[in-house]
Design a protein around this motif. Sequence first.
Motif, PDB file in Angstrom:
ATOM      1  N   UNK A  88      41.040 -59.071   8.124  1.00 18.42           N
ATOM      2  CA  UNK A  88      40.011 -60.286   9.461  1.00 18.42           C
ATOM      3  C   UNK A  88      38.151 -59.860   8.421  1.00 18.42           C
ATOM      4  N   UNK A  89      38.199 -59.163   7.258  1.00 19.23           N
ATOM      5  CA  UNK A  89      36.491 -59.421   6.553  1.00 19.23           C
ATOM      6  C   UNK A  89      36.466 -60.331   6.428  1.00 19.23           C
ATOM      7  N   UNK A  90      37.378 -61.048   5.333  1.00 13.43           N
ATOM      8  CA  UNK A  90      38.022 -61.883   4.199  1.00 13.43           C
ATOM      9  C   UNK A  90      37.948 -63.288   4.904  1.00 13.43           C
ATOM     10  N   UNK A  91      38.555 -62.881   6.334  1.00 17.28           N
ATOM     11  CA  UNK A  91      38.597 -64.577   7.252  1.00 17.28           C
ATOM     12  C   UNK A  91      37.234 -64.172   7.633  1.00 17.28           C
ATOM     13  N   UNK A  92      36.318 -63.844   8.092  1.00 17.38           N
ATOM     14  CA  UNK A  92      34.929 -63.525   8.524  1.00 17.38           C
ATOM     15  C   UNK A  92      34.221 -64.532   7.552  1.00 17.38           C
ATOM     16  N   UNK A 100      35.217 -72.409   6.309  1.00 20.47           N
ATOM     17  CA  UNK A 100      37.453 -72.837   5.991  1.00 20.47           C
ATOM     18  C   UNK A 100      37.967 -71.469   6.811  1.00 20.47           C
ATOM     19  N   UNK A 101      38.593 -72.035   7.511  1.00 24.07           N
ATOM     20  CA  UNK A 101      39.372 -71.488   8.129  1.00 24.07           C
ATOM     21  C   UNK A 101      40.809 -70.446   7.437  1.00 24.07           C
ATOM     22  N   UNK A 102      40.794 -69.529   7.053  1.00 25.33           N
ATOM     23  CA  UNK A 102      41.940 -68.977   6.551  1.00 25.33           C
ATOM     24  C   UNK A 102      42.893 -68.799   7.142  1.00 25.33           C
ATOM     25  N   UNK A 103      43.862 -69.100   7.257  1.00 27.75           N
ATOM     26  CA  UNK A 103      45.619 -69.345   7.838  1.00 27.75           C
ATOM     27  C   UNK A 103      46.512 -68.400   7.317  1.00 27.75           C
ATOM     28  N   UNK A 104      47.447 -67.341   7.999  1.00 28.39           N
ATOM     29  CA  UNK A 104      48.418 -66.809   7.237  1.00 28.39           C
ATOM     30  C   UNK A 104      49.028 -65.362   8.011  1.00 28.39           C
ATOM     31  N   UNK A 105      49.386 -64.095   7.277  1.00 20.15           N
ATOM     32  CA  UNK A 105      50.110 -63.171   7.934  1.00 20.15           C
ATOM     33  C   UNK A 105      48.493 -62.477   8.030  1.00 20.15           C
ATOM     34  N   UNK A 106      48.447 -61.246   8.228  1.00 25.23           N
ATOM     35  CA  UNK A 106      47.354 -60.182   8.393  1.00 25.23           C
ATOM     36  C   UNK A 106      47.887 -58.858   7.460  1.00 25.23           C
ATOM     37  N   UNK A 107      47.617 -58.697   6.605  1.00 23.53           N
ATOM     38  CA  UNK A 107      48.120 -57.514   5.652  1.00 23.53           C
ATOM     39  C   UNK A 107      49.025 -55.917   6.703  1.00 23.53           C
TER      40      UNK A 107
END
Length: 145
Positions: A88-92, A100-107
Amino acid sequence: MAGARGRRPPPSAVAIVSPYDLTARYARRGETRWRGFLAHVTETCDPDAPSVITDVTTTKALPGILANLDHRNLLSKEHFVDGGYLSVALKQRVAREHGVGLVGPIRAKSARQSRKGTVLHRDAITINWDAKEVTCPQGNVSRWW
């Protein structure tokens, strides 16, 4: 896990794992572990155009990759990544710094509480995106979004 004389080994991001290459690191993907590098390949994925490799690196990946793409004016609106990158922190951070919107599963969490089973699984929480509400398993609804 303690090392010699009860000291912990340094984090893998700074640990020297090879006397021949000081930039090599410990790496793990699932059950596979090694010393060396991860290759990070970035490519386009527009269904109406050919796939084109836009970046290849072996450094600590995502922030550097996005900076390289931004410098070359190749950023996309969305950047698809695997679970090893996303938090979540990296997405923000990526949204704030690069738009840029990151798309993928949260670990999955790897904290001690998660391993002991004393934290809630993300499926136990209900998110109503339209109403901007989050409901916990006890039925309590968030007061703010």
